[in-house]
Write a protein that holds these residues in place. Sequence first.
Motif, PDB file in Angstrom:
ATOM      1  N   GLU A 260      11.594  83.183  63.741  1.00  0.00           N
ATOM      2  CA  GLU A 260      11.626  81.734  63.489  1.00  0.00           C
ATOM      3  C   GLU A 260      11.532  81.423  61.992  1.00  0.00           C
ATOM      4  O   GLU A 260      12.347  80.666  61.454  1.00  0.00           O
ATOM      5  N   ILE A 261      10.574  82.048  61.316  1.00  0.00           N
ATOM      6  CA  ILE A 261      10.446  81.694  59.886  1.00  0.00           C
ATOM      7  C   ILE A 261      11.652  82.190  59.100  1.00  0.00           C
ATOM      8  O   ILE A 261      12.086  81.539  58.157  1.00  0.00           O
ATOM      9  N   ARG A 262      12.228  83.321  59.508  1.00  0.00           N
ATOM     10  CA  ARG A 262      13.437  83.803  58.804  1.00  0.00           C
ATOM     11  C   ARG A 262      14.602  82.846  59.018  1.00  0.00           C
ATOM     12  O   ARG A 262      15.301  82.464  58.081  1.00  0.00           O
ATOM     13  N   MET A 263      14.844  82.461  60.287  1.00  0.00           N
ATOM     14  CA  MET A 263      16.009  81.609  60.576  1.00  0.00           C
ATOM     15  C   MET A 263      15.905  80.268  59.858  1.00  0.00           C
ATOM     16  O   MET A 263      16.911  79.751  59.342  1.00  0.00           O
ATOM     17  N   LEU A 264      14.702  79.707  59.822  1.00  0.00           N
ATOM     18  CA  LEU A 264      14.550  78.410  59.164  1.00  0.00           C
ATOM     19  C   LEU A 264      14.703  78.557  57.652  1.00  0.00           C
ATOM     20  O   LEU A 264      15.393  77.759  57.007  1.00  0.00           O
ATOM     21  N   ALA A 265      14.115  79.611  57.092  1.00  0.00           N
ATOM     22  CA  ALA A 265      14.193  79.796  55.632  1.00  0.00           C
ATOM     23  C   ALA A 265      15.617  80.163  55.211  1.00  0.00           C
ATOM     24  O   ALA A 265      16.115  79.672  54.183  1.00  0.00           O
ATOM     25  N   GLN A 266      16.291  80.997  55.982  1.00  0.00           N
ATOM     26  CA  GLN A 266      17.659  81.394  55.624  1.00  0.00           C
ATOM     27  C   GLN A 266      18.627  80.201  55.779  1.00  0.00           C
ATOM     28  O   GLN A 266      19.538  80.031  54.974  1.00  0.00           O
ATOM     29  N   SER A 267      18.401  79.376  56.801  1.00  0.00           N
ATOM     30  CA  SER A 267      19.245  78.180  56.973  1.00  0.00           C
ATOM     31  C   SER A 267      19.043  77.220  55.805  1.00  0.00           C
ATOM     32  O   SER A 267      20.014  76.599  55.329  1.00  0.00           O
ATOM     33  N   GLU A 268      17.811  77.089  55.381  1.00  0.00           N
ATOM     34  CA  GLU A 268      17.501  76.181  54.259  1.00  0.00           C
ATOM     35  C   GLU A 268      18.216  76.643  52.989  1.00  0.00           C
ATOM     36  O   GLU A 268      18.822  75.851  52.264  1.00  0.00           O
ATOM     37  N   ARG A 269      18.172  77.953  52.745  1.00  0.00           N
ATOM     38  CA  ARG A 269      18.856  78.504  51.565  1.00  0.00           C
ATOM     39  C   ARG A 269      20.372  78.344  51.687  1.00  0.00           C
ATOM     40  O   ARG A 269      21.066  78.018  50.725  1.00  0.00           O
ATOM     41  N   ALA A 374      26.549  85.628  53.968  1.00  0.00           N
ATOM     42  CA  ALA A 374      25.484  85.595  54.981  1.00  0.00           C
ATOM     43  C   ALA A 374      24.177  85.599  54.195  1.00  0.00           C
ATOM     44  O   ALA A 374      23.768  86.628  53.642  1.00  0.00           O
ATOM     45  N   VAL A 375      23.570  84.422  54.147  1.00  0.00           N
ATOM     46  CA  VAL A 375      22.464  84.199  53.210  1.00  0.00           C
ATOM     47  C   VAL A 375      21.157  84.802  53.725  1.00  0.00           C
ATOM     48  O   VAL A 375      20.803  84.661  54.896  1.00  0.00           O
ATOM     49  N   GLY A 376      20.461  85.471  52.814  1.00  0.00           N
ATOM     50  CA  GLY A 376      19.190  86.121  53.157  1.00  0.00           C
ATOM     51  C   GLY A 376      17.995  85.339  52.650  1.00  0.00           C
ATOM     52  O   GLY A 376      17.979  84.104  52.710  1.00  0.00           O
ATOM     53  N   LEU A 377      17.032  86.049  52.108  1.00  0.00           N
ATOM     54  CA  LEU A 377      15.783  85.399  51.703  1.00  0.00           C
ATOM     55  C   LEU A 377      15.545  85.415  50.187  1.00  0.00           C
ATOM     56  O   LEU A 377      14.449  85.070  49.738  1.00  0.00           O
TER      57      LEU A 377
END
Length: 391
Positions: A260-269, A374-377
């Motif tokens: 969850e935290i990855r998907m939200l943070a990667q979508s934000e970026r 494909a955006v990461g962190l």
Amino acid sequence: MAEKLELSTLGVRAGTARSDFSEHSEALFLTSSFVFENAAAAAAGFGDPGAGAGYVYSRYTNPTVTMLQDRLAALEGGEACIATASGMSAILAVSMVLLKAGDHVVCSNAVFGATVQLYATLLARFGIETTFVSPAKLEDWQRAVRPGTKLFYLETPSNPLGEVSDIAAIAAIAKKAGAALVVDNVFCTPILQRPLELGADFVVHSATKHLDGQGRVLGGAVIGRKGPVIDGLQAFLRTAGPSISPFNAWVILKGLETLEIRMLAQSERALALARWLEKHPKVERVHYTGLESHPQHALAKKQQRAGGAVLAFEVKGGKEAAWKVIDSTKLISITGNLGDVKTTITHPATTTHGRLKPEARAAAGIRDGLVRLAVGLEAVEDLKADLSRGL
Ligand SMILES: Cc1ncc(COP(=O)(O)O)c(C=O)c1O
């Protein structure tokens, strides 16, 4: 878990089964077989293998695999899940269980290349015919239905152009036609989109992507209601053998804890980069469902919680300009994989879609200047600086 829990809680807690050693972190059962008390117990185990009847052999199932399956089923809001060796084996397995010779499939024409090959070439050899349709045109899905139609298959948003299929509307057409709807939820994951709640019958995953999230292992899964199809999938694994390694299952299980935290943070970026690219003078067009300018933004907003990590943009100057952007990066990885915390970049026209004839590529909207990210962190500013080198 009886109570209704939030996705963040399910990601770290659902499916955990402790052994007699009371370990806190989920155990990795790296064993190919299991022992029995006596011959009668072995006979019973072989007669009815599966989680309920005890464990027999890791091609059938394994406690670490069961934990992954239960956690993923909970996240997708399904009753059951069968994990497989890769995403492609999940798609093959569900097709083998749902279809027989003479059946007909309606498939979006904007799905992963190997999925197209599976339906157009491999399953065609066994008498299963597929009609490919435009993912967003409901009338095409309706028109393709015929008496033997048993399966509707789609992936949304599509790769790399982010075309959105209306899951609820296509599920209604499939239901009326007596066909099962299978949705590839790789790009959104259950964190951003829950196809079963929108009427899909089964969700498939390449767990190789976001579910692992760090580009380490291959895996796949099918999620749906308990019943003959899930039982059929279990039997298919036992007989045909595309089973997931317990090691891979463990890596993916632990990956789900941060999904969850990855998907939200990667979508934000991804959204921040899409907005920046949209204003860039060297960029002709950006394809990202999270942008208000995306032609299906309203539909994406209705069925997705965010735009996801993957975006594509068209650079002015065609292939030469696109390759320059890619070759000038120092941080971003030039690789075909996606769903990693490390940002990856590809040129679809010469890699993922390189085997298509130029006319087919043009029809699919894959232009020479198109670049997929494909955006990461990593920090957005560092990613902008890396892309700016070649833009
Ligand atoms: C959307 C989608 N579905 C399925 C697959 C196949 O998954 P795997 O490579 O795990 O077999 C991929 C792989 O890239 C994919 O991107």
